[in-house]
Design an enzyme around this catalytic site. Sequence first.
Site: not given
Ligand code: GKR
Ligand code: MG
Length: 450
Positions: A32, A154, A210, A212, A240-242, A265, A294, A318, A344-346, A373, A426
């Site tokens: 970030h 988070y 949770k 990240k 949540d490893p996306n 997640e 999400n 969300d 979900h959030s940002n 967040h 971003r």
């Molecule tokens: O804040 O960088 C972040 C998160 O990775 C966000 O962009 C994700 O959209 O938190 C979010 C998620 O649950 O995937």
């Molecule tokens: Mg997620």
Amino acid sequence: MTDQLNMPVITSMEVMPVAGYDSMLMTLSGAHAPVFTRNLVILRDSFGHTGIGEIHGGDYTKESLEAFIPLVVNRPVMRYRNILDAIHKAAKRAADDDGEGIQTLDISKLKYVVKSEWAIECALLDLAGQALGMRMCDLLGEGKQRDRVEVLGYLFYVSDRHQAEELHYLDESDSSDPWFRMRREKMLSHEEIVSQARCLHEKYGFRNFKLKGGVFSGTYEMETVRALKKAFPGGRINIDPNGAWSLQEAINLCRDMKNTLTYVEDPCGPESGYSSREIMTEFKNAVQIPVATNMIATDWRQFYHALSHRSVDIVLADPHFWGFEGTIRMSQLLNSWGLTWGSHSNNHFDITLAAFAQVGAAAAGDPAPMDTHWIWQDGQDLLEDAPKIRDGYLEVPDKPGLGVTLNMKRVEEANRLYNTLTSHDRDDAMAMQYLIKDWKYDSKKPCLVR
Ligand code: GKR
Ligand code: MG
């Protein structure tokens, strides 16, 4: 039928871009930046009320909102459904929106998944609630279901901001608040993440967390998860490893984690020609553990396919993606079908926090603790009366509409900060390149694994 003369009419709509400070939080998409952006919608009506909404930052979203102004101003507040319908009908898909969504967490596509008009919906519901003397949560779905909404802590790995000295991340080392002191500093080890969770437990009462992921190897991150579970044996721990892990890696990592993880997640993403909806089904068949998303169900069409494949158990709907009515409709459907709703959030300010309180209060069934967040932004309030998180729960304001009041002085300061920025979108690769030279995003590689 004519509108009653004593109903309020919207007299103005202002779109106010704002910026706030953040830590060097690590995710699959990079680090970030020190400053994040959001857009606010401020509506005023003929009764003298102000309605507010907050949504993602960036020029695309700001310009979309500005284009909707003629569809909003001079319309009766209680016609809010017709106003939103007109906006939907007028909204055009951007030329470079390929419909892919965020199944590979390409954050340049997030602006297409977020729908700017939901900030207008929020502000309209705020005004409607004030006109009727009713809370927003009572105007949604089956009305208020609870007085306080469970939220989770988070947790993020945080890189050393001194490695990017010229970006001037906020330094809060002289704060009297232990969490504020901690949140801007490096936290990359298992022990440091456990300390982060303990500090958040002290300040906000969180018992559920949770992490990240998508930062280190999956094996390392699962060690962190185990350390968290050891520190909070009664807590719900999620990761949540996306979608960073391959299907096989996700199966290997999660197979023995059923007693440790409450849910995982977006463990994996598209691979070998199969979409993430198909791959997540295979994951769920192999590892009987609840799966949240999400990324693979961000609109009704994707949701249909995710459900047909039985890819997920928990949809983190969300309201910035789904709208307020939409996310509550989702909670009702999920609840009827024995599935679970969450959000979900940002990065966000306290206006979104207030909106989360309202949708969380109205959500049907037994929601998963909501993401937020906001703990990383706490203290940068744009409201006079930001809702509080106490004992792990977000309190729902007991006032009409959204139930909160803008602090215009703080909004103007946040707008001034925004106006100092050269880019409003971003970009997590920018700060990441201070940590790893020439770093490039790869949806299958945790950001610090290169
Ligand atoms: O804040 O960088 C972040 C998160 O990775 C966000 O962009 C994700 O959209 O938190 C979010 C998620 O649950 O995937
Ligand atoms: Mg997620």
